[in-house]
Scaffold this active site. Structure first.
Site, PDB file in Angstrom:
ATOM      1  N   SER A 110       0.810  -1.173   0.245  1.00  0.00           N
ATOM      2  CA  SER A 110      -0.013  -0.045  -0.165  1.00  0.00           C
ATOM      3  C   SER A 110       1.018   1.249   0.179  1.00  0.00           C
ATOM      4  O   SER A 110       0.100   2.250  -0.410  1.00  0.00           O
ATOM      5  CB  SER A 110      -0.990   0.184   1.261  1.00  0.00           C
ATOM      6  OG  SER A 110      -1.742  -1.161   0.841  1.00  0.00           O
ATOM      7  N   GLU A 233      -6.649   7.057  26.777  1.00  0.00           N
ATOM      8  CA  GLU A 233      -7.765   5.559  26.937  1.00  0.00           C
ATOM      9  C   GLU A 233      -6.866   4.839  27.963  1.00  0.00           C
ATOM     10  O   GLU A 233      -7.400   3.057  27.679  1.00  0.00           O
ATOM     11  CB  GLU A 233      -8.169   4.846  26.138  1.00  0.00           C
ATOM     12  CG  GLU A 233      -9.049   5.289  25.470  1.00  0.00           C
ATOM     13  CD  GLU A 233      -9.547   4.551  23.790  1.00  0.00           C
ATOM     14  OE1 GLU A 233     -11.216   4.952  23.278  1.00  0.00           O
ATOM     15  OE2 GLU A 233      -8.549   4.751  22.926  1.00  0.00           O
ATOM     16  N   GLU A 318      -9.471   6.689   3.372  1.00  0.00           N
ATOM     17  CA  GLU A 318      -8.841   5.294   3.459  1.00  0.00           C
ATOM     18  C   GLU A 318      -9.977   5.341   3.983  1.00  0.00           C
ATOM     19  O   GLU A 318      -9.969   5.285   5.291  1.00  0.00           O
ATOM     20  CB  GLU A 318      -7.970   5.449   3.353  1.00  0.00           C
ATOM     21  CG  GLU A 318      -7.444   3.889   3.563  1.00  0.00           C
ATOM     22  CD  GLU A 318      -6.136   3.328   4.048  1.00  0.00           C
ATOM     23  OE1 GLU A 318      -5.632   2.698   4.130  1.00  0.00           O
ATOM     24  OE2 GLU A 318      -5.882   4.159   5.451  1.00  0.00           O
ATOM     25  N   ASP A 364      -6.474   0.563  -3.863  1.00  0.00           N
ATOM     26  CA  ASP A 364      -5.257   0.206  -4.025  1.00  0.00           C
ATOM     27  C   ASP A 364      -4.303  -0.972  -4.511  1.00  0.00           C
ATOM     28  O   ASP A 364      -3.560  -1.493  -5.204  1.00  0.00           O
ATOM     29  CB  ASP A 364      -4.281   0.517  -2.425  1.00  0.00           C
ATOM     30  CG  ASP A 364      -4.704  -0.001  -1.356  1.00  0.00           C
ATOM     31  OD1 ASP A 364      -5.678  -0.833  -1.457  1.00  0.00           O
ATOM     32  OD2 ASP A 364      -4.367   0.043  -0.345  1.00  0.00           O
TER      33      ASP A 364
END
Length: 494
Positions: A110, A233, A318, A364
């Protein structure tokens, strides 16, 4: 000797559309739908206006096969057979097939594919924002081999730019929007002695600081804080101790969001850069999402914020977790993230105008997904392959059996963690029996052939769908870097 029927058929096929209506099948729904599609195609006119806005939407790993699975799942969730379903991007009037290889890899990665789409040049696997003369991991080789991305180019032209992802915002595809790195893995640090480039997270903050990027939202909080720093978190970072790029961003005036509430409160008037980091690593799969925005919500917010620039905007979106679920061999999560991507595409289309906005939807690369058997219509895309009913339309509701006497799923993978071959029996195996309930469970891993720790990408073509200014330039089979050139031409044409 031709029969009377055959002779009339030849005449009808050589005549006008009006005469074609005399064919005996003219009243069939499939026939009338085909005639309507022809009329729509004939009415298409190319849009050659300059693109004020450009949105490229990349569903990572969503090749033609993965897209097919998502189409069926979405349709079946709506109570239909599935294959008649049309996803939002599939309504776009222009499309092409895209060759995805990297210059040194038949099956791409990618980072290389993202760089091709964002810069206009194909490059090697594993590198971001550099041409093929750079060598992966060799910092010295970056000199003179950096390339400018669409974000750089559009920002220099006075447009606002943004990047949104459900993966880490420092991951390969989103990084191709703003970073130059000889290794996609330099997310929070570079090797000792590497002085030629900064790590990818630092480059994002620098882009926010200098105004090249106005909106950045995704996961990857851990790459922006030090190992001694605990995030909201309760998770620690990966940077060197004491480093806190989030605080740096806030000190320079950026708005920081880390959960649904802070996302909802973000200023969408363009008054401040927006940095959203909603998980320590990747954002949650859509099937598991809670306490953080959806891809559609982030896409809508980015469009609203960027639209405050009177010169227009450029946005990369994306759906990164489609890829990750494919790597896991977990089709149930693949298609749910695929539907979330489709919702983002629909919203982007709704919020923009075809006259001045070029929207490109693509992938991609593809994965090693495969489809099995002569399945009857309506077989659950996540479930068992059911037989064809010769007297009807819907499947027979009886699972087809392989030569081992066991049923099999509609979809599987050629490799991956679901391999039926077992190491404890010297890589010889027998397929386990399988029920429909087991196959359609959200945690089920599709059966695979070759045993690998993670299912792999594959090298076949992917589709690109487009609408808006100069979308008609997508036609035939193209190299992946061609996508950049269409975007660049659309933005600069007069």
């Amino acid at each position: 000797m031709k029969t009377k029927f055959a002779a009339s058929l030849v005449f009808a096929l050589s005549a006008t559309t009006a005469i074609a209506q005399d064919l005996p099948q003219a009243g069939n729904t499939w026939f009338t739908d085909g005639q309507a599609a022809i009329k729509a195609a004939l009415a298409k006119q190319p849009n050659t206006s300059t693109a004020k806005n450009i949105i490229i939407m990349i569903s990572d790993g969503n090749g033609v096969g993965t897209n097919y699975a998502t189409r069926l799942f979405h349709g079946q969730q709506n109570g239909n057979y599935g294959d008649e379903n049309v996803l939002p991007a599939e309504t776009f009037p222009n499309l092409a097939l895209v060759k995805t290889y990297n210059v040194n890899a038949q099956t791409p990665d990618s980072a290389g594919t993202g760089t091709a789409m964002m810069s206009g040049v194909k490059t090697k696997a594993g590198v971001v924002g550099v041409n093929e003369n750079a060598n992966r991991g060799d910092c010295a080789s970056i000199e003179g081999n950096q390339v400018l991305s669409m974000n750089d180019i559009m920002s220099a032209a006075g447009k606002a730019t943004g990047v949104v992802s459900t993966a880490r915002i420092t991951h390969a595809t989103p990084a191709s929007a703003y970073a130059n790195s000889v290794d996609r893995n330099f997310e929070d640090s570079v090797p000792e002695g590497c002085t030629q480039q900064a790590d990818i997270a630092t480059q994002l903050i620098e882009n926010l600081k200098d105004g090249t990027i106005q909106v950045a939202m995704g996961g990857g909080r851990r790459h922006f804080i030090g190992k001694d720093i605990t995030d909201e978190e309760g998770k620690t970072g990966k940077r060197a101790e004491g480093e806190n790029l989030i605080d740096m961003a806030k000190e320079m005036g950026a708005y920081y969001a880390w959960d649904q509430a802070t996302f909802d409160a973000a200023p969408m008037d363009g008054s401040a850069p927006i940095l959203g980091l909603f998980e320590s690593s990747h954002m949650k799969y859509e099937a598991d999402r809670s306490g953080e925005p959806s891809l559609a919500e982030m896409t809508g917010a980015a469009i609203k914020a960027l639209s405050n620039n009177e010169n227009g905007f450029f946005l990369q979106v994306e759906a990164g977790r489609v890829d990750h679920a494919n790597h896991d061999g977990n089709l149930a999560r693949v298609v749910r993230d695929g539907v979330a991507f489709a919702q983002a595409v629909a919203l982007a289309d709704e919020l923009t105008n075809d006259e001045d906005t070029l929207i490109i939807v693509t992938a991609d690369h593809e994965h090693a997904i495969a489809f099995n058997g002569y399945c009857g219509r309506g077989s659950d895309i996540l479930g068992l392959c059911m037989g064809i009913d010769g007297a009807g339309i819907k499947h027979s509701n009886e699972a087809l059996l392989a030569k081992d006497g066991k049923p099999y799923t509609v979809a599987g993978y050629l490799n991956g963690g679901g391999s039926v071959l077992r190491e404890d029996v010297n890589w010889v195996g027998a397929r386990p029996d399988l029920t429909q309930e087991e196959a359609t469970d959200v945690d089920y891993l599709q059966q695979a052939l070759v045993p690998t720790s993670s299912e792999t990408h594959s090298g076949e073509d992917v589709a690109v769908y487009a609408k808006g200014p100069f979308a008609h330039l997508f036609d035939g089979t193209v190299e992946q870097n061609y996508i950049f050139h269409v975007m660049h031409h659309a933005a600069t044409a007069e």
